[in-house]
Design an enzyme around this catalytic site. Structure first.
Site, short mmCIF file in Angstrom:
data_model
loop_
_atom_site.label_atom_id
_atom_site.label_comp_id
_atom_site.label_asym_id
_atom_site.label_seq_id
_atom_site.Cartn_x
_atom_site.Cartn_y
_atom_site.Cartn_z
N ASP A 94 35.74 23.70 -25.65
CA ASP A 94 34.69 23.20 -26.54
C ASP A 94 35.24 23.23 -27.97
O ASP A 94 36.36 23.67 -28.21
CB ASP A 94 33.40 24.00 -26.37
CG ASP A 94 33.57 25.46 -26.76
OD1 ASP A 94 34.65 25.83 -27.26
OD2 ASP A 94 32.62 26.23 -26.55
N ASP A 295 29.18 22.63 -17.11
CA ASP A 295 29.69 23.99 -17.28
C ASP A 295 28.49 24.87 -17.57
O ASP A 295 27.48 24.40 -18.13
CB ASP A 295 30.66 24.09 -18.46
CG ASP A 295 29.92 24.13 -19.79
OD1 ASP A 295 29.48 23.08 -20.26
OD2 ASP A 295 29.74 25.24 -20.33
N CYS A 333 26.70 30.83 3.18
CA CYS A 333 27.86 30.73 2.30
C CYS A 333 29.09 31.25 3.03
O CYS A 333 29.05 32.26 3.72
CB CYS A 333 27.60 31.56 1.04
SG CYS A 333 28.99 31.56 -0.11
N CYS A 335 31.96 32.08 1.45
CA CYS A 335 32.90 32.71 0.51
C CYS A 335 33.34 34.07 1.03
O CYS A 335 32.71 34.64 1.92
CB CYS A 335 32.28 32.82 -0.89
SG CYS A 335 31.24 34.27 -1.15
N CYS A 338 30.59 36.78 1.04
CA CYS A 338 29.56 36.64 2.08
C CYS A 338 30.12 36.85 3.49
O CYS A 338 29.40 37.27 4.38
CB CYS A 338 28.88 35.28 1.97
SG CYS A 338 27.81 35.18 0.51
N HIS A 364 30.71 35.41 -5.66
CA HIS A 364 29.83 34.60 -4.81
C HIS A 364 29.14 33.50 -5.61
O HIS A 364 29.07 32.35 -5.16
CB HIS A 364 28.77 35.45 -4.10
CG HIS A 364 27.63 34.61 -3.62
ND1 HIS A 364 27.73 33.81 -2.50
CD2 HIS A 364 26.40 34.38 -4.16
CE1 HIS A 364 26.59 33.14 -2.36
NE2 HIS A 364 25.77 33.47 -3.34
#
Lengths: 404, 404
Positions: A94, A295, A333, A335, A338, A364
């Site tokens: 930014d 974002d 999920c 991931c 998880c 997560h």
């Protein structure tokens, strides 16, 4: 003529669209969520996980923070933000403006730029369109942002109009200085192709190795000012366009109606980036209006206070109901958190003050956002996005219906 | 008759020795450093790194902390500490005594046990040899520790003697209750062989699937009391023997001379464990006296405050001299942190208050300790331990010679 990034639209479903952004460092599939690495690190998440498990292709760095600490001279000496942080894929920086304007009591605005006091040591600092471009060039991000003024979400018409005029003048100055620094010796990044970055553009492609610059559309909740800002920003000419000044305290309905008004008027052939937004619902709403990039600090910020995003809505791990709950944060999920850890264990870590709670929940949450965008792209690809969005939203109240 | 653990000596060099401890959950090569996972997690380090990169085979859990939070009923319902935390390899639990005796103002000692107030909520709690054995059985650790009293490092002769007598009586009670709970239905752990634990003992081996119990030798700095404690503890009979009450504030020379006096008298055929010790130098010194097992919070505690163990001595990452230092924490370390990140970057993360500093430095420190023990075992194996130790110690003042 070669260009800094290549954007291709690969599919659409209504206004929603899929695409690819090829930068000098990675191929990014859109719509994309860019995790925020404010100070050159993702809070609680090692880059190894972002690369190997989550396959994030682009992250955000905050110019304001890095400008103040470690300081731009240090980053320059150490070869730019990629080399310094070891993140080899794309980075969007930014402009620093948003953070400076958040320091209400510590800044002095002039035509030239903004004088402010560092939140770290109180030292007097100065940022301008020119300095922001120079700093972002040293940071060596793939996508730099124009230096804009961001008025409050509830700014009145006249104040917003005045701010918009300044933002347009700063957009021109940003563009001018940006082009200059791109042409200076050493401005083209080197060492782009590393072993950690299998998705980088091959040398010899049509890209020129320089940074891209995005313009920012302001105008708060005023439709005609949004239109004016859009038109005058496009007139300056950028590689992509961002909508700023949303999710800054205004009503959600204001954000959604501004999107509905503004996004269709944005250039179709350039990436569209909605800055600093938002919840999973916000992302899907914006995608349905044609936004390509997002974002937000929510996944990591919430993760540090026990807030968990799941496909059945948000939960807070502090809730006593999870004390003996052997199920994962989100049964749907995949991931690594998880697949392995239970709510009971994560709640225990949180209650016990173990930083591993923040580490694992943030992991997560970021994975959840990246998976949501992956599923979104797939739904758009098969022309099923409206139903996907409807089903996703319908399930968000299954957990803790009264909110957290 | 089958047994809970199997200890084999595989080599020696002077008093130093290498061996293997086979538990129902993993094969452990000794001398071994056991990282401390006080509350069921390694502060800042995900188990995935401990398993996949560092290959730690055993970690420590603190009975006192887990007893208070999440509480033993919660852990029992969730199937023990392994299942709750997902750490599938071996765990050693302490008895809880050491932590309770650290709460000087909050405890009341009697023959029966210790009444104390929880440091979390001030609630009145009670621990005794019997309760400690029951709790450790529910925690389901591979190695449990007898419940002992730990006098201060500078305790006088009479106080130490009196404490020692109590510790012997408690050792007997620990053993008695331990044997009882091992024979109760459900006391033998199940589900020991998981995909994350390739080093587990195969079913059908000579182990009986029960916990092992270690006795603890006290006696502060008084040689004859150390001898007496040792003899009377061995008389009770345990699967292994620990030296307690060192590194609790006494002079380093006291610790070393107690080790020199005590270790040679310990049973050769059982594992010897030096509790709560210490620096890398302490570990090598103790190994040279014949110690097999260690635990200490130093690698993670130092990691959180920027303290880094390296092969050229300890450094503190806060030091301004590292601001632009592109070299790794330890050029000789092959851990994933040293292979990737620079001192400059890690210092920046520390200064910026990013938890990733603690995460990455703690990772390196634990890897450093585990590597030190790996190199130690190798040196003993080839009969080169004295030279290895001498060289290691000689290099410790290369970095920041004035200390940190």
């Amino acid at each position: 003529m070669s260009k800094p990034i290549d954007f291709q639209i690969t599919g659409s479903d209504g206004e929603a669209r899929t695409g690819t952004i090829t930068t000098r460092r990675s191929l990014i599939e859109t719509p994309v969520f860019m995790p925020v690495g404010t100070q050159g690190a993702m809070k609680g998440i090692r880059f190894e996980w972002l690369e190997d498990e989550m396959d994030a292709r682009i992250i955000l760095g905050n110019t304001y923070h890095l400008f103040l600490r470690p300081g731009i001279e240090t980053i320059r000496k150490l070869g730019g933000l990629h080399k310094f942080s070891t993140w080899d894929r794309s980075i969007l920086t930014d402009s620093g403006g948003f953070q400076v304007f958040s320091l209400t009591d510590l800044r002095k605005l002039s035509e030239d730029g903004v004088e402010f006091r560092s939140h770290i040591d109180g030292n007097k600092c100065f940022l301008s369109p020119e300095i922001s471009m120079e700093v972002q060039n040293i940071l060596d991000s793939e996508i730099a942002m124009a230096f804009d003024e961001c008025p409050p979400g509830d700014a009145g018409y006249e104040a917003t109009k005045k701010s918009l005029e300044l933002t347009v003048r700063w957009a021109k100055r940003s563009k001018k200085r940006f082009d200059e620094v791109q042409s200076e010796p050493g401005a083209v990044a080197t060492g782009l192709f590393s072993s950690r970055n299998p998705v980088a553009t091959a040398p010899g492609s049509d890209l020129n190795g320089k940074q891209a610059l995005f313009g920012i559309i302001q105008g708060a909740g005023h439709f005609d000012l949004r239109t004016e800002s859009l038109e005058r920003t496009v007139e300056v000419g950028f590689d992509g366009y961002a909508i700023g000044g949303l999710s800054v305290g205004e009503e959600k309905s204001v954000m959604y109606s501004v999107l509905e008004h503004t996004v269709p008027k944005m250039p179709k052939e350039a990436p569209r980036y909605l800055m600093g937004v938002g919840t999973p619902e916000d992302l899907l709403e914006a995608v349905s209006q044609g936004i390509d990039m997002f974002d937000c600090v929510m996944p990591t910020r919430n993760g540090r206070t026990g807030g968990v995003f799941t496909s059945a809505g948000k939960i807070n791990i502090r809730n006593a109901r999870y004390t003996e709950d052997p199920s994962p944060l989100d049964a749907e999920c995949g991931c690594s958190v998880c697949r392995r850890y239970s709510r009971a264990y994560l709640r225990h870590l949180y209650q016990a003050g173990e930083m591993n709670a923040a580490i694992l929940i943030s992991h997560h949450n970021v994975a959840f956002y990246l998976n949501l965008m992956r599923n979104t792209r797939e739904a758009i690809g098969v022309g099923n996005f409206p139903a996907f969005k409807r089903n996703f939203l319908a399930r968000l109240t299954e957990n803790e219906p009264l909110g957290v």
